[in-house]
Design a protein around this motif. Structure first.
Motif, mmCIF file in Angstrom:
data_model
loop_
_atom_site.group_PDB
_atom_site.id
_atom_site.type_symbol
_atom_site.label_atom_id
_atom_site.label_comp_id
_atom_site.label_asym_id
_atom_site.label_seq_id
_atom_site.Cartn_x
_atom_site.Cartn_y
_atom_site.Cartn_z
ATOM 1 N N UNK A 1 0.822 -1.220 0.000
ATOM 2 C CA UNK A 1 0.000 0.000 0.000
ATOM 3 C C UNK A 1 0.850 1.261 0.000
ATOM 4 N N UNK A 2 2.118 1.164 0.415
ATOM 5 C CA UNK A 2 2.991 2.350 0.480
ATOM 6 C C UNK A 2 4.223 2.149 -0.389
ATOM 7 N N UNK A 3 4.012 1.618 -1.579
ATOM 8 C CA UNK A 3 5.152 1.376 -2.460
ATOM 9 C C UNK A 3 5.792 2.676 -2.923
ATOM 10 N N UNK A 4 5.023 3.773 -2.892
ATOM 11 C CA UNK A 4 5.598 5.061 -3.264
ATOM 12 C C UNK A 4 6.655 5.515 -2.270
ATOM 13 N N UNK A 5 6.520 5.070 -1.029
ATOM 14 C CA UNK A 5 7.463 5.457 0.017
ATOM 15 C C UNK A 5 8.563 4.419 0.225
ATOM 16 N N UNK A 6 8.185 3.128 0.203
ATOM 17 C CA UNK A 6 9.139 2.079 0.548
ATOM 18 C C UNK A 6 9.722 1.350 -0.661
ATOM 19 N N UNK A 17 3.768 -11.521 0.711
ATOM 20 C CA UNK A 17 2.955 -10.678 1.590
ATOM 21 C C UNK A 17 1.478 -11.075 1.532
ATOM 22 N N UNK A 18 0.993 -11.402 0.344
ATOM 23 C CA UNK A 18 -0.405 -11.826 0.218
ATOM 24 C C UNK A 18 -0.644 -13.135 0.963
#
Length: 220
Positions: A1-6, A17-18
């Protein structure tokens, strides 16, 4: 959900992860199962009006997410329920609602109702070879839900055992029926507490049908 950051996930990381999320949901469901069994035996119910067909469909959706992910991935992409059910049919999963049940409301504990239906569907998904058939209909003044799988089946002398807490039937099946021994036992306990019944029809090598019969109105 935070691939833009991490950072962007690789396909393998996303898959891992799923899988972790699905296993976490299974653990949460097990805890929820135990709590609802305890609440039922203590007489704690919340009666409300709901449509059993819609509630059973949601139970099917939840069961697919944790027990048939390969089917759920495509199933979850459909916004239209009719098209989603058509896709399930091609995957060997049939969900049929008798005309008399369409749009019908019942007054029951929906959380417990959905848990019973969900446990039965998960059991069928786990043991099926190719098919699971789910049918909702009226039986007199009661709602009846029959869930059938084409799995290894259970000998009649072992039918009572599958409803015992923590008991697992191994020697009677072509394929071991693995599990924690709470799903079917919990479904049976909760159905009785709601004024209903749960019956099993099965023979070795011929699959199994679990039939839930539950009053349309919760009796306090």
């Amino acid at each position: 959900e935070r691939q833009d950051k991490f950072g962007v996930l690789s396909a393998r990381q996303e898959s891992t992860l799923k899988r972790t999320l699905r296993n976490s949901k299974k653990a949460r469901e097990l805890l929820h199962n135990l709590l609802e069994i305890g609440r039922s035996e203590s007489g704690c119910f919340i009666g409300e009006r709901f449509q059993p067909a819609e509630s059973a469909f949601q139970a099917l959706k939840d069961a697919l997410e944790t027990n048939a992910w390969n089917v759920f991935e495509k199933f979850g992409a459909y916004d239209d329920q009719t098209k989603a059910l058509e896709y399930l049919a091609t995957s060997g999963i049939s969900f049929q609602v008798a005309p008399a049940v369409h749009g019908l409301e019942m007054f029951q504990d929906e959380v417990k109702f959905r848990q019973i239906v969900g446990n039965l569907i998960k059991n069928a998904l786990h043991h099926r070879k190719e098919r699971v058939d789910i049918r909702l209909e009226l039986d007199g003044e009661d709602l009846a839900i029959a869930i059938t799988d084409d799995g290894p089946g259970i000998e009649p002398e072992n039918h009572e055992m599958v409803f015992r807490r923590y008991a697992q039937v191994k020697e009677c099946s072509i394929v071991p029926r693995k599990g924690h021994g709470l799903g079917l036992a919990g479904a049976n306990i909760i159905s009785r507490c709601l004024g209903g019944s749960l019956k099993l029809r099965s023979e070795k090598g011929k699959g199994a049908t679990f039939r839930l019969k539950i009053p349309m109105r919760l009796a306090y």
